[in-house]
Design an enzyme around this catalytic site. Structure first.
Site, PDB file in Angstrom:
ATOM      1  N   LYS A  97     -14.837 -29.132  16.654  1.00 30.43           N
ATOM      2  CA  LYS A  97     -15.859 -28.674  15.713  1.00 30.43           C
ATOM      3  C   LYS A  97     -15.392 -28.910  14.277  1.00 30.43           C
ATOM      4  O   LYS A  97     -14.222 -29.164  14.021  1.00 30.43           O
ATOM      5  CB  LYS A  97     -16.097 -27.154  15.892  1.00 30.43           C
ATOM      6  CG  LYS A  97     -16.674 -26.734  17.237  1.00 30.43           C
ATOM      7  CD  LYS A  97     -18.137 -27.082  17.384  1.00 30.43           C
ATOM      8  CE  LYS A  97     -18.674 -26.708  18.764  1.00 30.43           C
ATOM      9  NZ  LYS A  97     -18.193 -27.598  19.838  1.00 30.43           N
ATOM     10  N   SER A 140     -22.327 -31.564  21.172  1.00 30.02           N
ATOM     11  CA  SER A 140     -22.352 -30.580  20.089  1.00 30.02           C
ATOM     12  C   SER A 140     -21.915 -31.160  18.741  1.00 30.02           C
ATOM     13  O   SER A 140     -22.122 -30.553  17.706  1.00 30.02           O
ATOM     14  CB  SER A 140     -21.485 -29.368  20.442  1.00 30.02           C
ATOM     15  OG  SER A 140     -20.126 -29.702  20.406  1.00 30.02           O
TER      16      SER A 140
END
Lengths: 144, 420
Positions: free
Chosen positions: A93, A56
């Site tokens: 993230k 991701s």
């Protein structure tokens, strides 16, 4: 336990015999060998290592398998890559914060952004300060 | 001025750092061998789980309230403690480690007008960097600092810092503290003081000094001075040397077999010897014991131990094992259901000043080399990879650690795994 133990104090040692009268020309120029810990870790008490797998954050140069160095003592700001714990799981993230909202943003279009709402339990665990990886682990990965 | 910094529910807090989903959930940590509850989160305390309760007695409570249970993970707690203590040490010139989760800080030479602010800074730094919440008590003596810490935990845990500045705050705190909760007052003294009519620390501080000296000797006088703001407990920077080392464990199932006892004692002996080698000391005495299970009322009960004086002080594993097996020969009785055995070593002398017995026949430099090689191998290849045949290969005597968390900070293969 020894709380005020100093870091290992390394003294450079040259294991060569020196003929009397002819000292090694390098003797005066000896320096400590590069120590990666000093380079990777600024706050030893606040630094932790985690293993990260998955794609991701591939466009942020975090390969599918790597170690991440996390510093808990840094204040996470807009645009930092953070280790967050949200809704029961750890995730790495981009952090996007402004006065209106807070989001966790992946660096891969195949993944969705995580909107941090009033109901979600967000814990910014630390800031990612280094990515440690072996190129062999992602030779088939195409960034882009 | 002294500060006492104490980590809140330390073992539980360590577990929470590496699994934040445990926040707001009841958490308990069990003692070695998963025996008793030795740490509780606030939520677990609120459920009425008492410190020291055997795990099986609270099993229903645990299931009913989804209490998270952990075996003690001393590798993790030790490293987290080290981090906390190093952060504390960065604030002050002098620090005394009092336990794995507590330290006294010397604030006397610091140029802070407002020690509350310093306390808050310390608390914030530790929590930010390690994730461990702490409480800080600041007062003119160690006893009062300890009390201030306890006081703030009870009255305002969120603030977590209490500077007992001035007489008014001191008397307020003393009045709110029961005699039995004063640092250094044990059960017996507490009962005695209760009988003498003292209820609170404030009443005790107001007692005549003579009375204290008469009924509690120098301990009482020192305590009285401390309660009245005169420091009387000195600094203790040297880590306390252990007086003896004991390794003992219950069997998972009782046994009559002498070879199993021998195997267990050999393991305990080897573990004592390793601890001594790490501390660079040698033991002169050892004691071994074996006993049956006192809770099996139907069984014949037997408990026996023997003290052995070793010819030459040693920390050499095979030598200590040999003494233990000799001792076992002397105290073992067949036909009984044995439940537990253990080895204690004591009478320590530093490795460097061991005097060999007159007729000492062992080759000590060689033995030392063997031990060093063994320790080095075990350090690099894993615990107990190299050991003595008599120790056996089954894991019967290893600690029971059914609920242990990972070594998140000391083993690169066990760090937090983020599935990204």
């Amino acid at each position: 336990m020894d709380a005020v133990k100093m870091n290992d104090f390394l003294i450079p040692f040259m294991d060569i015999s020196v003929p009397a009268g002819f000292p090694s020309p390098a003797a005066d120029y000896m320096e400590d060998r590069i120590n990666l810990n000093n380079f990777l870790i600024r706050h030893p008490e606040a630094t932790f290592v985690v293993r990260c797998t998955g794609t991701s954050m591939i466009n942020a140069f975090i390969p599918p398998s790597c170690l991440l160095v996390i510093d808990r003592s840094l204040k996470a700001g807009n645009g930092d890559i953070v280790l967050a714990h949200i809704n029961g799981e750890f995730t790495v993230k981009y952090l996007q914060v402004n006065e209106h909202k807070c989001r966790l943003i992946p660096a891969n279009r195949k993944y969705r952004e995580i909107e941090v709402t009033d109901g979600s339990e967000l814990n910014i665990w630390g800031v990612v300060i280094h990515i440690i990886s072996n190129p062999k682990d992602f030779r088939h990965v195409c960034f882009g | 001025m002294f500060a006492l910094v104490d980590c809140n529910n330390f073992y539980c807090s360590c577990e929470r750092v590496f699994d934040p989903s445990l926040n707001n959930r009841p958490v308990v940590v069990l003692s070695n061998n998963d025996g008793c509850v030795i740490a509780r989160s606030d939520e677990a305390k609120a459920l009425g789980i008492v410190m020291g309760t055997p795990e099986y007695m609270v099993r229903d409570l645990i299931r009913e309230h989804h209490v998270a249970v952990f075996s003690s993970n001393y590798t993790l707690y030790g490293d987290m403690s080290d981090r906390v203590m190093k952060i504390l040490a960065s604030f002050v010139p002098r620090l005394e480690l009092y336990s794995i989760d507590e330290a006294f800080l010397d604030l006397s030479d610091l140029a802070y007008a407002d020690l509350l602010q310093l306390g808050l800074r310390i608390k914030r730094a530790v929590t930010l960097q390690t994730g461990i919440p702490v409480s800080v008590g600041i007062a003119p003596t160690k006893t009062l600092a300890k009390m201030a810490n306890r006081y703030i935990k009870k009255h305002d845990k969120n603030l977590g810092v209490h500077w007992v500045a001035g007489d008014r705050l001191v008397s307020e705190m003393l009045a709110a503290t029961e005699v039995g909760d004063i640092w250094g007052v044990g059960h017996e003294y507490a009962a005695m003081l209760g009988r003498a009519g003292f209820r609170t620390a404030g009443e005790l501080a107001a007692a005549p000094a003579d009375w204290m000296r008469q009924h509690m000797t120098v301990v009482g006088e020192r305590l009285w001075n401390e309660l009245n703001g005169r420091p009387s407990i000195s600094w203790d920077f040297e880590p306390r040397k252990k007086k003896n080392i004991c390794t003992s464990r219950s069997f998972a199932r009782h046994t009559q077999d002498k070879t199993i006892l021998a195997e267990a004692l050999s393991n305990h002996a080897a573990s004592c010897a390793l601890k001594m080698r790490n501390e660079k000391s040698c033991a002169r005495f050892l004691n071994i014991f074996i006993n049956t299970n006192p809770f099996r009322a139907a069984d014949q009960q037997f408990s026996h131990s023997i003290d052995i004086e070793m010819q030459t002080a040693t920390n050499n594993a095979p030598e200590i094992i040999r003494y233990c097996l000799k001792g076992l020969d002397l105290i073992y009785r067949p036909g009984l259901n044995y439940m537990k055995c253990g080895v204690t070593v004591g009478g320590f002398v530093p490795e460097g000043s061991v005097q060999a017995a007159l007729f000492d026949e062992s080759n000590r430099p060689r033995d030392k080399k063997i031990m060093e090689t063994m320790d080095k191998l075990n350090q690099s290849l894993g615990r107990e990879i190299v050991r003595f045949a008599v120790q056996g290969f089954e894991k019967r005597y290893r600690l029971k650690t059914a609920y242990i968390s990972r070594k998140f900070t000391t083993d690169i293969s066990q760090v937090i795994h983020v599935k990204n």
